[in-house]
Design an enzyme around this catalytic site. Structure first.
Site, short mmCIF file in Angstrom:
data_model
loop_
_atom_site.label_atom_id
_atom_site.label_comp_id
_atom_site.label_asym_id
_atom_site.label_seq_id
_atom_site.Cartn_x
_atom_site.Cartn_y
_atom_site.Cartn_z
N GLY A 117 3.82 2.97 -1.31
CA GLY A 117 3.87 3.69 -0.04
C GLY A 117 2.51 4.00 0.56
O GLY A 117 1.51 3.39 0.20
N LEU A 163 10.28 -1.53 0.31
CA LEU A 163 8.83 -1.34 0.50
C LEU A 163 8.03 -1.49 -0.80
O LEU A 163 8.31 -0.82 -1.79
CB LEU A 163 8.59 0.07 1.09
CG LEU A 163 7.14 0.37 1.49
CD1 LEU A 163 6.72 -0.50 2.66
CD2 LEU A 163 6.98 1.84 1.82
N ASP A 164 7.03 -2.37 -0.77
CA ASP A 164 6.09 -2.55 -1.90
C ASP A 164 6.78 -2.94 -3.20
O ASP A 164 6.25 -2.70 -4.29
CB ASP A 164 5.25 -1.28 -2.13
CG ASP A 164 4.41 -0.92 -0.91
OD1 ASP A 164 4.04 -1.84 -0.15
OD2 ASP A 164 4.14 0.27 -0.70
N ALA A 165 7.95 -3.53 -3.09
CA ALA A 165 8.71 -3.89 -4.29
C ALA A 165 8.93 -5.38 -4.43
O ALA A 165 9.65 -5.84 -5.31
CB ALA A 165 10.06 -3.16 -4.28
#
Lengths: 284, 284, 284, 284
Positions: free
Chosen positions: D201, D227-229
């Site tokens: 994040g 997100l960011d995964a």
């Protein structure tokens, strides 16, 4: 008000830290940072100190006179004093490679480097457009065997006219002679594309390839008369394998060169890099 | 003669360094090392200082009393003073993994660690032969859910009997409860086999494998009540690839665990690791 | 059933991979791993391949004969074939330093190293207790200038009697002469405590200190007649500063030496390290 | 003549390597590089292979048809085939930070990246001058909460008009929605300024500072809805200390971001990065 950086070295002896910090306190200043090192073999004490004087009428010249009388003379110190507001003037010498130049100017623009850059000198015209893009004067001073002496005089003229403090050879690819070195002792920073003292001289990536090393490195050092033998400021390394060709090593090396050179510039610009006995003390 | 290490923290204010080093000088001592840090947000000043008093009749107790009166009280300092000759007593807790234990004891034998090791505690008997090989007392204190409370009492009894200064969990594999933690605040060092705060809790290598990370890490931290959330002392990382299985990660991780834990032990043993606000200041 | 590792090198030419993998398939085997490298300058092809034959009556000798006739001869290959079940026999030579020995034996116990260790040889008796703790025969063969030749004969006798495949010099501190080297070409692994080719020879940490490097390294290489000039297997580096004394460098270096030597041992034991032209190809 | 890169994955089974390399040989080609991986848990075989067909009249379309019939169908392969001459088209999305953009364009100019860059898109006009300096079209597409959907349509129009193969978010600072993601599955590369999965994040450097980590990292990954995964392509880390402020972390992180993102771009452009099960296989 003033923010000063003071560098000291002298014979190791009792009471130096106390005397210096106390002197600052007596002058209504505050020591905000201190780092010291003792070379136990040579019995030499080194110190870098930052201090702040908040009084409106602080007089640096007067402070210097008193410092000399009360401290430097009795302790037989070698010392330098730099006001934090005074940015160093850094000249950049380049040739045809652009990676270090882009990196330095990118950081300069981002406010990472506490320097002024009065100009860029190059023996070729290839990188003039980059200088233009960053609004930095660019001087094209060609160098051939026959014109080298004249070219160095031209360089020195520019360096002096702009009161340059130190020079960065950002892959300049030319040997700098004592004519220039002696005017900028321990104030010319080079980036050598090997892990010194391995692979001194030309074509270090070719030599590294031939030896079959598993790691390559880069070294930033001050230029002295002996080639690639000056005091080392910073080094870094990266892994390679048998599958990397010489062009691969060169490409990987570029990443190291950029970063290692910029770290050296920052250390020098903050007066954190002190030369003694052909080695550097890097203050924190 | 005495060689002292002094740790100080207090509200940031003018004249601390000067006052302390001057006080040492007035007591005929010499400050040989100083490192300080200012937490600009919290406005706290931290300092670690080493000093030497060469006079034969130096009296540490008297010096402490004077230090308190002249410095600690007026500056409202929190402070600790350690004679360099006084080695810390370090207890080791292990379970079945032997790599950290061999590493610690190998360094201990090589004179790398400035500690005494009064004993090793384990909930299993597997590593007793290593303790024997290194001539260190080994106590087998089994732990089950039902016997945990009693086992911790037994541990505490040993820890107190030997006046243990700090505990190293060298892959102990058991949760240490507040019963023990509260007796050793910021004095229990754990090695967690992940790059915290990633992969808190059990089986971090399995979690790292599942996420497909390209680098694994290890973290040494002080144990607090919240699992794997204590102040971080030291971390390190190593590259992995998709071809590494979970056992490969575990084997690679062992190399990190050994080194990172030993670095943390050294920092703690030299009083170079100061906890503030659930973070550590690592003095140079 | 058999699990084989095959190493091949020959002039680079069309169809090698296809021919080899197809030959394995025709013999009812499956290629489970393949890695290859082409030295574009020398025009040489290198391949390491693992294959599995699940049939109960697989006959390795017959397979070898056929491999020679159908592949090795027509392609003019140099080749070696190793059954995965056949562990290499590794002799360890030590002197007085124990850190590499503890590290190797710890990994051996943990099942990390796919070797048998028939014995440890030392020119001193200091580490006999470690060998005993790990239940490995220890032979004390003192070496003086005058007895060196006789000592090497004694070493060779043991090495041959136990059919040793390769030798690890775990900080052996003695020059191994061609008498032994020639019996174990590219099968003696040394750990040199510098980032070769920097600081060849004795006392590399002293030399690194004198030069003021900011990074020290360690190199594992095969022993050849020229000192510290054999093919490099593995290297690693670690940062140091001006504040590190020579004993500090030595202590930091120990961590590198352990890890770099063990990595080299693993590569050799898995037949992943192939020597060509005084360099190594490290298969994945 | 043709130089092809072939990517394959299918159920692991006997004879895949032999069949594929033999098929290439039958088509008068030569396999010049091969790397494979078996996911032992999922029982899936992955292979990346390069092959050269020297005949003047080689017909790639015909080869593809035959490949499908003889190999892909019987082995139930998923596969892709790329001619080496065909450079991928890479769009760059930026915001206001220039360090990644300078780095990418510098490498592009140096011939390091095997891509074409049809254009740069930004939600701000700040970096237009850089695009101009490198002669790359620059489109300013402002994004506000209300105009986001329209802006994404405008982006898609450009992406399709230029037949863009993949997108690089060079610190774009905007969430990309499934509208764009679904058109470029595993073909949008982001650089996240933390060592994922730590500090997912916004403001990861602030979070790293608060936790007191001793190492910070950077992660390049494919963008997925979460997100960011997304699958991690490349990561790297660098040491920090308690003395680094948040701006220091940001400056240090910039060096990592540049390098890690460029490595990811190279891997993708060479078809060396294969996504499976939300992880990547990185071929050598």
């Amino acid at each position: 008000m003033a923010h000063l950086t003071i560098l000291i070295h002298c014979k190791d002896q009792k009471g130096i830290i106390a005397s210096v910090t106390n002197f600052i306190l007596e002058n209504e200043g505050n020591t905000t940072y201190i780092d010291q090192h003792v070379d136990a073999v040579a019995n030499v004490f080194f110190m870098r100190l930052e201090c702040v004087f908040e009084q409106a009428d602080f007089n640096t010249a007067k402070f210097k006179t008193a410092f000399k009388e009360k401290l430097a003379t009795p302790f037989e110190m070698q010392w330098q004093l730099y006001p934090a507001t005074q940015k160093l003037k850094m000249a950049i010498f380049v040739s045809k490679y652009d990676h270090c130049l882009y990196d330095i100017l990118g950081r300069y623009n981002a406010g990472e480097l506490n320097v002024d850059i009065p100009f860029i000198i190059s023996n070729h015209n290839d990188l003039a457009h980059i200088a233009a893009n960053f609004d930095i004067p660019f001087y094209h001073i060609p160098v051939t065997k026959d014109t080298k002496a004249a070219a160095e005089q031209e360089q020195l003229k520019l360096l002096k006219a702009h009161q340059v403090d130190f020079i960065v050879l950002a892959r300049y690819m030319q040997i700098v002679t004592p004519t220039v070195i002696n005017e900028f002792p321990y104030r010319i920073i080079n980036i050598h594309h090997s892990f010194l003292p391995a692979f001194v001289g030309a074509k270090p990536y070719h030599a590294a390839f031939a030896r079959g090393v598993k790691i390559i490195g880069t070294t930033s050092h001050y230029v002295t008369e002996e080639l690639d033998a000056g005091p080392i400021i910073e080094q870094d390394t990266i892994r390679v394998t048998h599958s990397h060709t010489i062009p691969d090593l060169i490409a990987k090396g570029r990443d190291l060169e950029k970063i290692v050179l910029s770290r050296a510039i920052k250390l020098h610009a903050q007066h954190k890099c002190f030369v003694y006995s052909n080695k550097t003390i890097i203050f924190t």
